[in-house]
Design a protein around this motif. Structure first.
Motif, PDB file in Angstrom:
ATOM      1  N   GLU A  23     -15.373 -40.346 -26.093  1.00 38.11           N
ATOM      2  CA  GLU A  23     -14.928 -40.881 -27.437  1.00 38.11           C
ATOM      3  C   GLU A  23     -15.755 -40.271 -28.648  1.00 38.11           C
ATOM      4  OE1 GLU A  23     -15.672 -45.206 -27.726  1.00 38.11           O
ATOM      5  OE2 GLU A  23     -15.596 -45.284 -29.825  1.00 38.11           O
ATOM      6  N   GLY A  24     -17.426 -39.826 -28.097  1.00 40.19           N
ATOM      7  CA  GLY A  24     -17.978 -38.941 -29.160  1.00 40.19           C
ATOM      8  C   GLY A  24     -19.504 -37.938 -28.676  1.00 40.19           C
ATOM      9  N   ILE A  25     -19.959 -37.558 -29.225  1.00 40.16           N
ATOM     10  CA  ILE A  25     -20.942 -37.147 -28.567  1.00 40.16           C
ATOM     11  C   ILE A  25     -22.594 -37.234 -28.075  1.00 40.16           C
ATOM     12  CG2 ILE A  25     -20.299 -34.653 -30.751  1.00 40.16           C
ATOM     13  CD1 ILE A  25     -23.425 -35.860 -32.193  1.00 40.16           C
ATOM     14  N   GLU A  26     -22.382 -38.833 -28.535  1.00 38.90           N
ATOM     15  CA  GLU A  26     -23.267 -40.162 -28.221  1.00 38.90           C
ATOM     16  C   GLU A  26     -22.944 -40.049 -26.963  1.00 38.90           C
ATOM     17  OE1 GLU A  26     -20.930 -40.438 -30.602  1.00 38.90           O
ATOM     18  OE2 GLU A  26     -22.450 -40.850 -32.669  1.00 38.90           O
ATOM     19  N   LEU A  42     -22.892 -25.946 -27.924  1.00 39.34           N
ATOM     20  CA  LEU A  42     -22.523 -25.111 -28.782  1.00 39.34           C
ATOM     21  C   LEU A  42     -21.683 -26.576 -29.995  1.00 39.34           C
ATOM     22  CD1 LEU A  42     -21.365 -22.279 -27.646  1.00 39.34           C
ATOM     23  CD2 LEU A  42     -23.689 -22.597 -28.627  1.00 39.34           C
ATOM     24  N   LEU A  43     -22.079 -27.077 -31.356  1.00 40.00           N
ATOM     25  CA  LEU A  43     -21.083 -27.975 -31.072  1.00 40.00           C
ATOM     26  C   LEU A  43     -20.325 -27.246 -32.926  1.00 40.00           C
ATOM     27  CD1 LEU A  43     -24.349 -30.328 -31.810  1.00 40.00           C
ATOM     28  CD2 LEU A  43     -21.922 -31.080 -30.798  1.00 40.00           C
ATOM     29  N   ASP A  44     -19.122 -28.106 -33.210  1.00 37.96           N
ATOM     30  CA  ASP A  44     -18.189 -28.012 -33.803  1.00 37.96           C
ATOM     31  C   ASP A  44     -18.473 -28.877 -35.347  1.00 37.96           C
ATOM     32  OD1 ASP A  44     -15.764 -27.710 -35.427  1.00 37.96           O
ATOM     33  OD2 ASP A  44     -15.386 -29.522 -34.661  1.00 37.96           O
ATOM     34  N   VAL A  45     -18.274 -28.794 -36.326  1.00 41.29           N
ATOM     35  CA  VAL A  45     -19.157 -29.454 -37.504  1.00 41.29           C
ATOM     36  C   VAL A  45     -17.973 -30.796 -38.119  1.00 41.29           C
ATOM     37  CG1 VAL A  45     -19.943 -29.647 -40.007  1.00 41.29           C
ATOM     38  CG2 VAL A  45     -20.577 -27.969 -37.846  1.00 41.29           C
ATOM     39  N   ASP A  46     -16.846 -30.271 -38.454  1.00 47.85           N
ATOM     40  CA  ASP A  46     -15.943 -30.624 -39.033  1.00 47.85           C
ATOM     41  C   ASP A  46     -14.991 -31.564 -37.927  1.00 47.85           C
ATOM     42  OD1 ASP A  46     -15.930 -29.984 -41.766  1.00 47.85           O
ATOM     43  OD2 ASP A  46     -15.871 -27.739 -40.968  1.00 47.85           O
ATOM     44  N   ASN A  47     -14.804 -33.111 -38.591  1.00 51.00           N
ATOM     45  CA  ASN A  47     -14.424 -33.967 -37.821  1.00 51.00           C
ATOM     46  C   ASN A  47     -15.181 -34.444 -36.063  1.00 51.00           C
ATOM     47  OD1 ASN A  47     -12.902 -36.068 -38.679  1.00 51.00           O
ATOM     48  ND2 ASN A  47     -10.564 -34.665 -38.200  1.00 51.00           N
ATOM     49  N   THR A  48     -16.216 -33.372 -35.786  1.00 46.23           N
ATOM     50  CA  THR A  48     -17.447 -33.616 -34.793  1.00 46.23           C
ATOM     51  C   THR A  48     -18.451 -34.614 -34.906  1.00 46.23           C
ATOM     52  OG1 THR A  48     -16.457 -32.496 -33.553  1.00 46.23           O
ATOM     53  CG2 THR A  48     -18.319 -32.611 -33.163  1.00 46.23           C
ATOM     54  N   LEU A  49     -19.142 -33.591 -35.751  1.00 44.35           N
ATOM     55  CA  LEU A  49     -20.758 -34.676 -36.859  1.00 44.35           C
ATOM     56  C   LEU A  49     -20.632 -34.977 -38.149  1.00 44.35           C
ATOM     57  CD1 LEU A  49     -22.842 -31.837 -36.469  1.00 44.35           C
ATOM     58  CD2 LEU A  49     -22.432 -33.707 -34.984  1.00 44.35           C
ATOM     59  N   LEU A  50     -19.443 -34.422 -39.031  1.00 41.21           N
ATOM     60  CA  LEU A  50     -18.871 -35.804 -39.945  1.00 41.21           C
ATOM     61  C   LEU A  50     -17.745 -35.279 -39.972  1.00 41.21           C
ATOM     62  CD1 LEU A  50     -21.555 -33.737 -42.409  1.00 41.21           C
ATOM     63  CD2 LEU A  50     -20.133 -32.587 -41.285  1.00 41.21           C
ATOM     64  N   LYS A  61     -25.536 -39.988 -35.529  1.00 46.21           N
ATOM     65  CA  LYS A  61     -25.135 -37.736 -35.472  1.00 46.21           C
ATOM     66  C   LYS A  61     -26.875 -37.351 -35.588  1.00 46.21           C
ATOM     67  CE  LYS A  61     -20.962 -39.041 -35.360  1.00 46.21           C
ATOM     68  NZ  LYS A  61     -20.072 -39.125 -33.111  1.00 46.21           N
ATOM     69  N   VAL A  62     -27.213 -37.399 -35.914  1.00 47.90           N
ATOM     70  CA  VAL A  62     -28.810 -36.590 -36.076  1.00 47.90           C
ATOM     71  C   VAL A  62     -29.415 -37.035 -35.162  1.00 47.90           C
ATOM     72  CG1 VAL A  62     -31.296 -36.576 -37.744  1.00 47.90           C
ATOM     73  CG2 VAL A  62     -28.637 -36.284 -38.301  1.00 47.90           C
ATOM     74  N   ILE A  87     -21.772 -25.209 -44.036  1.00 47.20           N
ATOM     75  CA  ILE A  87     -22.401 -25.380 -42.976  1.00 47.20           C
ATOM     76  C   ILE A  87     -23.872 -25.303 -42.799  1.00 47.20           C
ATOM     77  CG2 ILE A  87     -22.848 -23.858 -40.899  1.00 47.20           C
ATOM     78  CD1 ILE A  87     -19.551 -26.451 -41.007  1.00 47.20           C
ATOM     79  N   GLN A  88     -24.683 -24.272 -43.925  1.00 51.43           N
ATOM     80  CA  GLN A  88     -25.851 -24.403 -44.605  1.00 51.43           C
ATOM     81  C   GLN A  88     -26.684 -25.411 -44.632  1.00 51.43           C
ATOM     82  OE1 GLN A  88     -27.274 -22.231 -47.526  1.00 51.43           O
ATOM     83  NE2 GLN A  88     -28.514 -20.683 -45.868  1.00 51.43           N
ATOM     84  N   ARG A  89     -25.684 -26.401 -44.972  1.00 50.94           N
ATOM     85  CA  ARG A  89     -26.872 -27.849 -45.301  1.00 50.94           C
ATOM     86  C   ARG A  89     -26.881 -28.757 -44.092  1.00 50.94           C
ATOM     87  NH1 ARG A  89     -22.911 -30.141 -48.565  1.00 50.94           N
ATOM     88  NH2 ARG A  89     -23.722 -29.075 -50.783  1.00 50.94           N
ATOM     89  N   VAL A  90     -25.536 -28.879 -43.257  1.00 52.18           N
ATOM     90  CA  VAL A  90     -25.786 -29.254 -41.800  1.00 52.18           C
ATOM     91  C   VAL A  90     -26.401 -29.046 -40.976  1.00 52.18           C
ATOM     92  CG1 VAL A  90     -24.762 -30.098 -39.936  1.00 52.18           C
ATOM     93  CG2 VAL A  90     -23.024 -29.713 -42.225  1.00 52.18           C
TER      94      VAL A  90
END
Ligand SMILES: [Mg+2]
Length: 178
Positions: A23-26, A42-50, A61-62, A87-90
């Motif tokens: 369901e999610g990274i958790e 290796l993590l995708d960012v958009d719609n995976t982390l936020l 998530k953090v 991406i830098q912010r994340v």
């Protein structure tokens, strides 16, 4: 002719089939994956982390990424987003390195990144919400691939069509949720 189609089908199947779905990274059983020898996530960012228009991740998530690190994993971001700033912010928030505009499913940027950072892609886990970018790239690189549900269920029209095709393929290849 039929065997050509069959070969083509099995190549496609191999490329689009994730090793696991959560369901999610958790929900990723990172301890047992570590025991199996995987060392990098290796993590995708958009719609995976936020979600696309959000700037910061949820604490959940953090914390999850902190747990990956505490278990011994090296964690990196591999994003197709063209915004370096985003991406830098994340990256800063998570204290991990990452690349933007990675052109997934193509493997070149990720391969270069792995060389630069010195990690083994065959001992890496790729987590993302899309079959056609994250999972295909991961399978191409012979990494362990995990598909998660997209955070934002209200997708654009193009994304909705893509999502329908993805779900169809998953049913077709009888990939079930872990
Ligand atoms: Mg994504």
């Amino acid at each position: 002719m039929l065997s050509v189609i069959r070969d083509y089908f099995s190549i496609v199947k191999e490329l689009v089939t994730p090793d696991a779905i959560y369901e999610g990274i958790e929900n990723v059983p990172f301890d047992s994956l570590y025991q199996k020898g995987y060392r990098t996530i290796l993590l995708d960012v958009d719609n995976t982390l936020l979600v696309y228009n959000e700037l910061f991740m949820t604490l959940q998530k953090v914390n999850c990424i902190q747990r990956f690190k505490a278990a011994g994993f090296r964690v990196y971001l591999i994003s197709n987003n063209s915004s370096h700033r985003r991406i830098q912010r994340v990256s800063r928030q998570l204290e991990v390195f990452g690349i933007h505009f990675s052109l997934k499913p193509f493997v070149w940027s990720t391969r270069n990144f792995a060389k630069r950072m010195g990690f083994d892609l065959t001992r890496s886990i790729i987590i993302g919400d899309q079959l056609f970018t994250d999972v295909i790239m991961g399978n191409w690189l012979r990494s362990y691939t995990i598909l998660v549900d997209p955070l934002d269920k209200k997708l654009s029209f193009v994304k909705t069509v893509q999502r329908e095709i993805e779900l169809f393929l998953l049913r077709k290849f009888q990939v079930s949720r872990s």
